[in-house]
Design a protein around this motif. Structure first.
Motif, PDB file in Angstrom:
ATOM      1  N   CYS A   1       0.839  -1.224   0.000  1.00 23.43           N
ATOM      2  CA  CYS A   1       0.000   0.000   0.000  1.00 23.43           C
ATOM      3  C   CYS A   1       0.863   1.258   0.000  1.00 23.43           C
ATOM      4  O   CYS A   1       0.593   2.204  -0.747  1.00 23.43           O
ATOM      5  CB  CYS A   1      -0.930   0.011   1.211  1.00 23.43           C
ATOM      6  SG  CYS A   1      -2.223  -1.204   1.085  1.00 23.43           S
ATOM      7  N   VAL A   2       1.915   1.247   0.848  1.00 25.96           N
ATOM      8  CA  VAL A   2       2.792   2.423   0.924  1.00 25.96           C
ATOM      9  C   VAL A   2       3.475   2.645  -0.422  1.00 25.96           C
ATOM     10  O   VAL A   2       3.502   3.770  -0.941  1.00 25.96           O
ATOM     11  CB  VAL A   2       3.838   2.245   2.045  1.00 25.96           C
ATOM     12  CG1 VAL A   2       4.948   3.272   1.920  1.00 25.96           C
ATOM     13  CG2 VAL A   2       3.179   2.379   3.406  1.00 25.96           C
ATOM     14  N   LEU A   3       3.988   1.559  -1.027  1.00 27.81           N
ATOM     15  CA  LEU A   3       4.704   1.698  -2.297  1.00 27.81           C
ATOM     16  C   LEU A   3       3.773   2.152  -3.419  1.00 27.81           C
ATOM     17  O   LEU A   3       4.109   3.064  -4.178  1.00 27.81           O
ATOM     18  CB  LEU A   3       5.394   0.388  -2.667  1.00 27.81           C
ATOM     19  CG  LEU A   3       6.656   0.064  -1.860  1.00 27.81           C
ATOM     20  CD1 LEU A   3       7.108  -1.373  -2.091  1.00 27.81           C
ATOM     21  CD2 LEU A   3       7.787   1.021  -2.218  1.00 27.81           C
ATOM     22  N   LEU A   4       2.589   1.527  -3.490  1.00 30.47           N
ATOM     23  CA  LEU A   4       1.662   1.916  -4.552  1.00 30.47           C
ATOM     24  C   LEU A   4       1.149   3.335  -4.337  1.00 30.47           C
ATOM     25  O   LEU A   4       0.973   4.091  -5.305  1.00 30.47           O
ATOM     26  CB  LEU A   4       0.499   0.918  -4.659  1.00 30.47           C
ATOM     27  CG  LEU A   4       0.877  -0.464  -5.198  1.00 30.47           C
ATOM     28  CD1 LEU A   4      -0.347  -1.366  -5.281  1.00 30.47           C
ATOM     29  CD2 LEU A   4       1.547  -0.380  -6.570  1.00 30.47           C
ATOM     30  N   GLY A   5       0.927   3.688  -3.073  1.00 26.72           N
ATOM     31  CA  GLY A   5       0.497   5.052  -2.743  1.00 26.72           C
ATOM     32  C   GLY A   5       1.562   6.049  -3.146  1.00 26.72           C
ATOM     33  O   GLY A   5       1.259   7.082  -3.771  1.00 26.72           O
ATOM     34  N   THR A   6       2.815   5.731  -2.819  1.00 23.79           N
ATOM     35  CA  THR A   6       3.934   6.610  -3.176  1.00 23.79           C
ATOM     36  C   THR A   6       4.049   6.724  -4.695  1.00 23.79           C
ATOM     37  O   THR A   6       4.284   7.808  -5.232  1.00 23.79           O
ATOM     38  CB  THR A   6       5.253   6.062  -2.580  1.00 23.79           C
ATOM     39  OG1 THR A   6       5.044   5.819  -1.202  1.00 23.79           O
ATOM     40  CG2 THR A   6       6.411   7.016  -2.763  1.00 23.79           C
ATOM     41  N   PHE A   7       3.868   5.579  -5.365  1.00 22.45           N
ATOM     42  CA  PHE A   7       3.948   5.596  -6.837  1.00 22.45           C
ATOM     43  C   PHE A   7       2.867   6.516  -7.413  1.00 22.45           C
ATOM     44  O   PHE A   7       3.158   7.343  -8.287  1.00 22.45           O
ATOM     45  CB  PHE A   7       3.797   4.175  -7.410  1.00 22.45           C
ATOM     46  CG  PHE A   7       3.724   4.168  -8.911  1.00 22.45           C
ATOM     47  CD1 PHE A   7       4.864   4.392  -9.669  1.00 22.45           C
ATOM     48  CD2 PHE A   7       2.507   3.986  -9.568  1.00 22.45           C
ATOM     49  CE1 PHE A   7       4.805   4.429 -11.054  1.00 22.45           C
ATOM     50  CE2 PHE A   7       2.441   4.018 -10.949  1.00 22.45           C
ATOM     51  CZ  PHE A   7       3.594   4.238 -11.692  1.00 22.45           C
TER      52      PHE A   7
END
Lengths: 250, 238
Positions: free
Chosen positions: A117-123
């Motif tokens: 979630c953090v990575l996709l959100g950051t992306f």
């Protein structure tokens, strides 16, 4: 419903309700915003951007996966294991119809979900920010490569979580887990000074595995590094689960 | 009477040499058993061993005929417990804490959460964060969590800790009601001897990690002796 699934749902809910999780999203937002502002300012003043805005997602990922996300993972993992043992909130789940092994797996899976979630959100944030620039077409053409780098970054980040969970079995607080993990990573980073031959055997060597997915792709190197990550993951996962199983709630 | 809990030759010794050994007893359906003993005598160790919070060195624990070491998930489904301090997630509401617990018991209807909140007098605080609760309210929540799954055995370690006089009285009423109407068995430890006297059918007196006496409460009280005097006599005798 499968016990691991129930456990994972509960643990994920616990992570998402933590302030740390929201703060991390805010940090990624701030990092992205700062990079974009810096880029726009350099374009206005120097006539050219500091970084190609199509590569902004990768620049943000490199920054976030070097410091912020690993710190978040270690803190969350420490909270989920050592922290819950020290404040005894883990008792609430240990006396429920779920074995300790399944609970351990559930916690690791929940951490994995939060990392994704953090990575996709950051992306998503960094991609949207990258569109504020001149070469929008390049941003879209780089999208598959950038997205695959973000998705593949989950794997080395999971390794950090698995190692932190293992370390948490020896500590009595999440902050102590964080200290040990930081000292451990400093020690491993300084190992090449003593002997360069040891480098391939250090788990820290493979934390930037996702970098294989942009630039020149080498299948053999990618698989070789993935094998090391998996091997370390399996060793620390079994070790951590065994210690968790054996732990007395004093 | 069906045996809800069987403990056979339980042994758990800590690194400091303290612990419990040769602990054997059983609890029938609807029975309320009290554990009495001085501080450090091993009451909590017994309770933690039954619920799997401690690994036992030796012995066998069966809950409703199911061995805890062989099939923990099936055995523990019949147990509700409150051991030492209440355990919960502080930054979640009272209702959400119970909701997390409820997911493990698919056979229980969802409105059970409201039922147990009502039973423990927490209905009006259901949306409040637990970290802001007083000790008594946390204790009530822990009791709600212990009875949520309609267990056959409830283990309570100092259940009246932090409860006011009214709360303690309500708790006693709740325990009596659950044991009489729903035939739920209880294993209770308390330092308040009058509480044990009012609630329990049978008492196990523990000292230095061993059961030194087992008595029927009615037999003691009918012999014109207070339970307190009986306990002191037994503790000093052995």
């Amino acid at each position: 419903m499968n016990r691991i699934m129930i456990g994972t749902m509960n643990e994920t809910y616990k992570i998402f309700s933590k302030k740390k999780f929201v703060i991390l999203f805010l940090i990624s937002l701030v990092v992205t915003a700062l990079s974009t502002i810096m880029n726009l300012l350099t374009v206005r003043n120097l006539g050219a951007p500091l970084i190609n805005n199509a590569n902004l997602p990768i620049t943000v990922l490199n920054f976030m996966s070097t410091i912020t996300i690993p710190l978040f993972i270690i803190m969350i993992t420490g909270d989920m294991f050592a922290g819950e043992f020290s404040d005894k909130s883990i008792v609430m789940f240990l006396v429920r119809p779920i074995t300790r092994n399944k609970l351990y797996i559930s916690k690791i899976l929940a951490i994995g979900i939060s990392i994704i979630c953090v990575l996709l959100g950051t992306f998503a944030i960094s991609f949207m920010a990258s569109l504020i620039g001149s070469n929008v077409r390049e941003c879209f053409s780089n999208l598959p490569t950038n997205l695959s780098a973000y998705i593949s970054a989950t794997i080395p980040m999971m390794l950090i979580a698995i190692i932190a969970a293992f370390v948490s079995q020896f500590t009595k607080s999440s902050s102590f887990t964080l200290v040990i993990m930081i000292l451990g990573s400093i020690l491993m980073s300084s190992m090449p000074i003593i002997s360069s031959q040891i480098v391939p055997f250090l788990p820290t060597t493979y934390l930037n595995w996702y970098q294989n997915f942009y630039g020149k792709f080498n299948l053999l190197t990618t698989i070789n590094e993935l094998s090391y990550i998996l091997a370390y993951g399996i060793i620390f996962m079994f070790g951590g689960a065994y210690l968790f199983q054996q732990k007395d709630m004093g | 009477m069906n045996r809800v809990l069987e403990v056979k030759e339980l042994k758990k010794i800590y690194k400091n040499g303290r612990g419990v050994s040769d602990i054997s007893f059983d609890i029938g359906q609807g029975e309320v058993i009290g554990l009495l003993g001085p501080n450090g005598s091993g009451k909590t160790t017994i309770m933690k061993s039954i619920t799997g919070l401690l690994r036992v060195d030796k012995g066998e624990i069966n809950i409703c005929g199911i061995n805890v070491s062989d099939d923990f998930e099936v055995a523990i489904i019949n147990v509700g417990c409150l051991i030492e301090t209440p355990s919960f997630i502080g930054n979640l509401s009272c209702y959400n804490n119970l909701k997390m617990v409820s997911k493990y018991y698919s056979n229980i209807e969802f409105d059970r959460i409201d039922q147990v909140l009502n039973m423990t007098g927490l209905s009006k605080y259901k949306n409040d964060k637990v970290k802001n609760f007083s000790l008594g309210m946390k204790q009530r929540l822990a009791i709600a969590m212990a009875i949520y799954q309609k267990p056959k055995l409830i283990i309570l370690d100092e259940p009246a800790n932090g409860l006011d006089i009214e709360g303690a009285k309500e708790l006693r009423k709740l325990i009596s009601m659950l044991s009489k109407e729903f035939m739920i068995s209880f294993l209770i430890s308390s330092h308040q001897i009058f509480e044990i006297e009012m609630l329990c059918d049978k008492i196990l007196i523990i000292r230095d990690g061993k059961i030194i006496d087992t008595c029927i409460v009615n037999n003691v009280t009918s012999s014109n002796m207070s339970l307190e005097d009986y306990f002191m006599e037994r503790i000093n005798l052995n």
